[in-house]
Scaffold this motif. Structure first.
Motif, short mmCIF file in Angstrom:
data_model
loop_
_atom_site.label_atom_id
_atom_site.label_comp_id
_atom_site.label_asym_id
_atom_site.label_seq_id
_atom_site.Cartn_x
_atom_site.Cartn_y
_atom_site.Cartn_z
N ARG A 7 3.04 6.81 3.40
CA ARG A 7 1.68 5.86 3.20
C ARG A 7 2.26 4.52 3.13
N GLY A 8 3.65 4.26 3.40
CA GLY A 8 3.99 2.88 3.52
C GLY A 8 4.31 2.39 2.09
N PHE A 9 4.79 1.17 2.10
CA PHE A 9 5.27 0.50 0.81
C PHE A 9 5.03 -0.96 0.71
N ALA A 10 5.20 -1.47 -0.55
CA ALA A 10 5.10 -3.10 -0.72
C ALA A 10 6.54 -3.44 -0.72
N ALA A 11 6.79 -4.62 -0.24
CA ALA A 11 8.31 -5.04 -0.16
C ALA A 11 8.71 -5.23 -1.65
N GLY A 44 13.95 5.14 -17.11
CA GLY A 44 12.83 4.73 -17.93
C GLY A 44 11.58 3.95 -17.00
N ILE A 45 11.90 3.98 -15.71
CA ILE A 45 10.83 3.43 -14.96
C ILE A 45 9.77 4.21 -14.50
N CYS A 46 10.24 5.44 -13.65
CA CYS A 46 9.18 6.06 -12.87
C CYS A 46 8.17 7.13 -13.77
N PHE A 47 8.65 7.44 -15.14
CA PHE A 47 7.96 8.25 -16.02
C PHE A 47 7.67 9.81 -15.44
N GLY A 92 6.52 1.34 -8.04
CA GLY A 92 7.50 0.27 -8.69
C GLY A 92 6.58 -0.89 -8.61
N THR A 93 6.44 -1.97 -9.80
CA THR A 93 5.78 -3.01 -9.81
C THR A 93 6.69 -4.39 -9.27
N PHE A 94 7.97 -4.13 -9.13
CA PHE A 94 8.94 -5.17 -8.57
C PHE A 94 8.50 -5.19 -7.15
N GLU A 126 14.52 -6.26 -11.60
CA GLU A 126 14.59 -4.79 -11.59
C GLU A 126 15.98 -4.33 -11.63
N GLU A 127 16.31 -3.45 -12.59
CA GLU A 127 17.77 -3.11 -12.85
C GLU A 127 17.81 -1.65 -12.01
#
Ligand code: FAD
Ligand code: FES
Length: 364
Positions: free
Chosen positions: A75-79, A320-323, A143-145, A268-269
């Protein structure tokens, strides 16, 4: 040192007509049609996203760029976002996060540039075994980055090493959109041979008016305020996106904190946080209740210890990012990578960034 690109002729994946697939689904219940489609061609599977490698190149000595055509469920992604990529290594499914480096407006093909880490399981596998025709498991983008809507007027992108991928996606997306505001990129790589997109960055700087400074840490040194001021004298009023090794992240964070503009900085790490449990605190029993497995804790994250004990808990980023590694802790004390401890019973914890302090029971 760019090398030859290998590319495969395009075929549209997942092209089974919907009506035929639905009829087949009914006929094949209870197993579901996907189980059979998987055997014919993994790219036909409809309930999960798959991606086929259609081209690859090796832009630097220790990295590989895979061009991946996703199946229909994509479904695509945000940059700036990441995707959980799953590969089968010696019969075990391994998942890691990778950030598509391409423009969000060209979602029919994904580009992953993966740095091979010494001793790294998945990155080395992709580096050594990646080939045209390889099929990968993909998650929806997460992700929110990510570049927000509407776009900030002034944008600074700072990256180091393999951290180029999400910020390059942002840059390519902004270029596709003909972003009217100011955009600068400050990129750190050890030497000229370690810059994966050198030609493209030169062209973007020459033809698209993007201010790009590539610094070679072996000769130019590490991040300093002067590097930033030169590429983006207006950085204090810009929104900044930062991704790279922890030393770069710390230096930039400190600089933004000193300037009183930490809220302008988004980070983002890629590397997992350090989790410390003293030897005296390890040695408790970890009981994985549902699996009936009982081990003595060595202080490492619960996810790693569960895997070494032969369990396969679901996971994605391992940091710890994606849960996706969240499980219920039945009892016991755990410590997170941030140093916080929790003794609450029946609480949800992330196995990848949590260690046992004493005896712990996990519903897993
Ligand atoms: C949101 C997100 C996006 C990412 N995007 C990219 C990307 O676009 N390109 C890319 O190359 N990588 C990216 N990564 C890193 C990637 O997910 C893996 O961590 C990396 O490929 C190493 O996996 P591995 O299986 O080879 O190493 P593992 O077998 O998991 O680990 C082996 C050793 O390497 C260490 N290690 C693991 N990852 C790193 C790291 N990033 N830096 C330093 N040491 C590490 C571990 O601590 C361990 O000691 C991203 C990570 C996150 C969380
Ligand atoms: S694996 Fe992503 S949060 Fe644990």
């Amino acid at each position: 040192m760019a090398m030859r690109t290998v590319r495969r002729a395009a075929t549209r994946p997942g092209s089974l007509p919907a009506s035929l697939a639905s009829l087949a689904e009914k006929l094949l219940t209870p197993h579901g049609v996907d189980r059979y489609l998987e055997l014919i061609d993994p790219m036909l599977v409809r309930s999960e996203i798959r991606g086929e490698v259609v081209a690859l190149r090796r832009p630097t000595r220790d990295s590989i760029t895979l061009t991946v055509r996703p199946s229909r469920a994509w479904r695509g992604f945000a940059a700036g976002q990441f995707v959980r990529v799953t590969v089968d290594i010696d019969g075990v499914r391994r998942t890691r996060c990778y950030s598509p480096a391409g423009s969000a407006h060209r979602g029919d093909e994904l580009e992953f540039t993966v740095k091979a880490h010494e001793g790294g399981l998945v990155s080395r596998h992709l580096h050594e075994r990646g080939h045209v025709g390889m099929v990968l498991g993909l998650s929806p983008a997460d992700g929110t980055f990510a570049l927000p809507e509407p776009r900030p007027e002034s944008i600074v992108l700072i990256a180091g090493g393999s951290g180029i991928t999400p910020v390059l996606s942002m840059l390519r997306t902004l270029v596709d959109e003909r972003h009217p505001g100011e955009v600068s990129l400050l990129y750190y790589a050890r030497t000229p041979d370690d810059v994966p997109y050198a030609d493209e960055l030169d062209e973007l700087a020459a033809r698209r008016g993007v201010r790009i400074h590539v610094r070679h840490t072996a000769t130019d040194g590490h991040f300093n305020a002067d590097h930033l001021r030169r590429v983006a004298p207006w950085f204090a009023r810009a929104t900044t996106y930062l991704c790279g090794p922890s030393s770069l992240m710390e230096a930039v964070r400190a600089h933004y904190a000193d300037a009183g503009i930490s809220e302008h900085l988004h980070t983002e790490e890629f590397a997992p946080p350090v989790l410390t449990v003293a030897a005296s605190e390890a040695g408790g029993r970890i009981r994985f209740v549902r699996s009936g497995v009982d081990i003595v804790s060595d202080g490492r994250p619960l996810l790693e210890q569960a895997e070494d004990a032969g369990l396969s808990p679901e996971h994605g980023c391992r940091m710890g990012i994606c849960f996706s590694c969240t499980q219920r802790k039945v009892s016991g004390v755990v410590r997170t990578a941030g140093g916080e401890e929790s003794a609450e019973d029946d609480e949800e914890i992330q196995l990848c960034v949590t260690a046992a302090v004493g005896d712990v029971e996990i519903d897993c």
